[in-house]
Design a protein around this motif. Sequence first.
Motif, PDB file in Angstrom:
ATOM      1  N   VAL A  43      15.295  15.513  29.392  1.00  0.00           N
ATOM      2  CA  VAL A  43      15.466  15.557  27.947  1.00  0.00           C
ATOM      3  C   VAL A  43      14.233  15.036  27.214  1.00  0.00           C
ATOM      4  CG1 VAL A  43      16.820  14.666  26.025  1.00  0.00           C
ATOM      5  CG2 VAL A  43      17.952  15.404  28.116  1.00  0.00           C
ATOM      6  N   VAL A  44      13.603  13.968  27.741  1.00  0.00           N
ATOM      7  CA  VAL A  44      12.513  13.329  27.009  1.00  0.00           C
ATOM      8  C   VAL A  44      11.217  13.406  27.791  1.00  0.00           C
ATOM      9  CG1 VAL A  44      14.066  11.741  25.848  1.00  0.00           C
ATOM     10  CG2 VAL A  44      13.064  11.100  28.022  1.00  0.00           C
ATOM     11  N   PRO A  45      10.075  13.313  27.115  1.00  0.00           N
ATOM     12  CA  PRO A  45       8.787  13.339  27.793  1.00  0.00           C
ATOM     13  C   PRO A  45       8.638  12.137  28.718  1.00  0.00           C
ATOM     14  CG  PRO A  45       8.535  13.746  25.446  1.00  0.00           C
ATOM     15  CD  PRO A  45       9.945  13.296  25.659  1.00  0.00           C
ATOM     16  N   VAL A  46       7.701  12.238  29.644  1.00  0.00           N
ATOM     17  CA  VAL A  46       7.496  11.168  30.612  1.00  0.00           C
ATOM     18  C   VAL A  46       6.951   9.914  29.940  1.00  0.00           C
ATOM     19  CG1 VAL A  46       6.199  10.474  32.653  1.00  0.00           C
ATOM     20  CG2 VAL A  46       7.145  12.784  32.500  1.00  0.00           C
ATOM     21  N   SER A  47       6.054  10.055  28.965  1.00  0.00           N
ATOM     22  CA  SER A  47       5.400   8.890  28.383  1.00  0.00           C
ATOM     23  C   SER A  47       6.360   7.890  27.726  1.00  0.00           C
ATOM     24  CB  SER A  47       4.314   9.314  27.389  1.00  0.00           C
ATOM     25  OG  SER A  47       4.829  10.187  26.417  1.00  0.00           O
ATOM     26  N   PRO A  48       7.337   8.306  26.906  1.00  0.00           N
ATOM     27  CA  PRO A  48       8.279   7.328  26.360  1.00  0.00           C
ATOM     28  C   PRO A  48       9.107   6.659  27.449  1.00  0.00           C
ATOM     29  CG  PRO A  48       8.323   9.317  25.054  1.00  0.00           C
ATOM     30  CD  PRO A  48       7.536   9.622  26.290  1.00  0.00           C
ATOM     31  N   ILE A  49       9.530   7.440  28.454  1.00  0.00           N
ATOM     32  CA  ILE A  49      10.324   6.872  29.539  1.00  0.00           C
ATOM     33  C   ILE A  49       9.511   5.835  30.306  1.00  0.00           C
ATOM     34  CG2 ILE A  49      11.364   7.379  31.786  1.00  0.00           C
ATOM     35  CD1 ILE A  49      13.144   8.077  29.471  1.00  0.00           C
ATOM     36  N   LYS A 186       9.378   8.875  20.712  1.00  0.00           N
ATOM     37  CA  LYS A 186       8.368   7.988  20.167  1.00  0.00           C
ATOM     38  C   LYS A 186       8.189   8.331  18.698  1.00  0.00           C
ATOM     39  CE  LYS A 186       3.476   6.718  20.588  1.00  0.00           C
ATOM     40  NZ  LYS A 186       2.231   6.928  21.375  1.00  0.00           N
ATOM     41  N   VAL A 187       8.385   7.335  17.833  1.00  0.00           N
ATOM     42  CA  VAL A 187       8.271   7.553  16.390  1.00  0.00           C
ATOM     43  C   VAL A 187       6.826   7.417  15.931  1.00  0.00           C
ATOM     44  CG1 VAL A 187       9.024   6.775  14.126  1.00  0.00           C
ATOM     45  CG2 VAL A 187      10.629   6.750  16.036  1.00  0.00           C
ATOM     46  N   GLY A 188       6.130   6.392  16.445  1.00  0.00           N
ATOM     47  CA  GLY A 188       4.742   6.205  16.058  1.00  0.00           C
ATOM     48  C   GLY A 188       4.288   4.765  16.175  1.00  0.00           C
ATOM     49  N   GLU A 189       3.080   4.504  15.707  1.00  0.00           N
ATOM     50  CA  GLU A 189       2.496   3.163  15.743  1.00  0.00           C
ATOM     51  C   GLU A 189       2.757   2.470  14.409  1.00  0.00           C
ATOM     52  OE1 GLU A 189       1.218   2.342  18.629  1.00  0.00           O
ATOM     53  OE2 GLU A 189       1.451   4.397  19.377  1.00  0.00           O
ATOM     54  N   GLU A 190       3.232   1.212  14.461  1.00  0.00           N
ATOM     55  CA  GLU A 190       3.550   0.465  13.252  1.00  0.00           C
ATOM     56  C   GLU A 190       3.211  -1.013  13.440  1.00  0.00           C
ATOM     57  OE1 GLU A 190       7.637   1.130  12.165  1.00  0.00           O
ATOM     58  OE2 GLU A 190       7.525   3.274  12.618  1.00  0.00           O
ATOM     59  N   THR A 197       2.585  -2.487  17.047  1.00  0.00           N
ATOM     60  CA  THR A 197       3.687  -2.078  17.915  1.00  0.00           C
ATOM     61  C   THR A 197       3.805  -0.569  17.998  1.00  0.00           C
ATOM     62  OG1 THR A 197       5.382  -1.957  16.177  1.00  0.00           O
ATOM     63  CG2 THR A 197       4.986  -4.124  17.174  1.00  0.00           C
ATOM     64  N   THR A 198       4.571  -0.122  19.003  1.00  0.00           N
ATOM     65  CA  THR A 198       4.962   1.283  19.123  1.00  0.00           C
ATOM     66  C   THR A 198       6.460   1.365  18.902  1.00  0.00           C
ATOM     67  OG1 THR A 198       3.204   1.671  20.738  1.00  0.00           O
ATOM     68  CG2 THR A 198       4.939   3.330  20.588  1.00  0.00           C
ATOM     69  N   ASP A 239      16.712   1.511  17.506  1.00  0.00           N
ATOM     70  CA  ASP A 239      15.268   1.567  17.291  1.00  0.00           C
ATOM     71  C   ASP A 239      14.644   0.296  17.839  1.00  0.00           C
ATOM     72  OD1 ASP A 239      14.329   3.841  15.067  1.00  0.00           O
ATOM     73  OD2 ASP A 239      16.465   3.345  15.006  1.00  0.00           O
ATOM     74  N   ILE A 240      13.568   0.436  18.601  1.00  0.00           N
ATOM     75  CA  ILE A 240      12.873  -0.728  19.129  1.00  0.00           C
ATOM     76  C   ILE A 240      11.379  -0.609  18.855  1.00  0.00           C
ATOM     77  CG2 ILE A 240      14.579  -1.142  20.946  1.00  0.00           C
ATOM     78  CD1 ILE A 240      12.575   0.063  22.921  1.00  0.00           C
ATOM     79  N   TRP A 241      10.732  -1.765  18.682  1.00  0.00           N
ATOM     80  CA  TRP A 241       9.294  -1.846  18.462  1.00  0.00           C
ATOM     81  C   TRP A 241       8.712  -2.722  19.560  1.00  0.00           C
ATOM     82  CZ3 TRP A 241      12.938  -1.254  14.834  1.00  0.00           C
ATOM     83  CH2 TRP A 241      12.706  -0.361  13.769  1.00  0.00           C
ATOM     84  N   MET A 242       7.754  -2.206  20.336  1.00  0.00           N
ATOM     85  CA  MET A 242       7.165  -2.909  21.464  1.00  0.00           C
ATOM     86  C   MET A 242       5.698  -3.220  21.207  1.00  0.00           C
ATOM     87  SD  MET A 242       8.767  -0.371  24.330  1.00  0.00           S
ATOM     88  CE  MET A 242       7.223  -0.513  25.227  1.00  0.00           C
ATOM     89  N   ASN A 243       5.234  -4.399  21.680  1.00  0.00           N
ATOM     90  CA  ASN A 243       3.826  -4.746  21.538  1.00  0.00           C
ATOM     91  C   ASN A 243       3.013  -4.234  22.726  1.00  0.00           C
ATOM     92  OD1 ASN A 243       4.266  -6.526  23.660  1.00  0.00           O
ATOM     93  ND2 ASN A 243       4.316  -8.349  22.364  1.00  0.00           N
TER      94      ASN A 243
END
Length: 303
Positions: A43-49, A186-190, A197-198, A239-243
Amino acid sequence: MQSTTVRRTALAAAVAAALSGVAACGAQDDGKGGKGGNAAQEVVPVSPIAALRSADRSTEQAESVKVRSTMSLGKLMETSADGSLAWNGGLRGEMTITYTGGDMAELMRKAGSASSQARYLPDAFYAKMSGAFVKQYGGRHWLRYGYADIAKLGGRGATAYLQDQVRHSSPNQSVKLLLASGDVKKVGEETVDGVATTHYSGAVDIAALAGKNSGLTAAQLSDLKSELTQAGITTETVDIWMNDKNLLVKKVEKAKSANGEMVSTTHFSDYGVKVTTEAPPASDTRDFKDLVKSLPSGSGLPS
């Protein structure tokens, strides 16, 4: 009347403390989510996983964190909370919870408990009481809610699920939810709290994941699904934001229900902080199950 008010206050404190712990850390998972499910990879791309799996590992290894959070549930309650939590060997920590709005806040204010301290241990959590409760119970300030006792309250699915979630909470469980859901992007960089964060977002089928990842019996799962349907709750957005160290900086969970929208926002900082939490003195503690025993037969939970 005073006895009823005390029991209602005790229940309000239990709900607020339990939900604050869950809101800060997330829902429980069996540890298998995101370890290679084919559905998620299709369902989702490899990079977000890959990023979420890294966040799962990094957060698990951190073992503790400082948290501050807010939560609202329609007109029922609004709270803010802050403290520190650890999750190595079971949830431990302390949170100061302030009732800022809604019916529960009004109830707590009338009882003289506009804010409360909660302590979390692997087998139970404790809520510090004041006002009418302390007067009625001989000056005792703490109320103990054993997870096993909560699960036995009427055998209700939602009650059992709540205790399961509090008992097994840790911040990376929201990451596991996204991994297990098969619906994440992936929503984007914030920038959040001054940190780069991503941002990732996804939708979760609550009942389906409860069946997969909780320790509930078949009967409890059936009750839970029925209660979720009646409450109008089917999905939750996460929704999560990661450093750049693959650690959560912020988490927002939203769900609609018959009581209104539930919104939980949590900010994380100071991973690895020392957390030392002990149970209050037995001489200053009352057990919630004793309050339940004092209820009229067939009444179930305090009202």
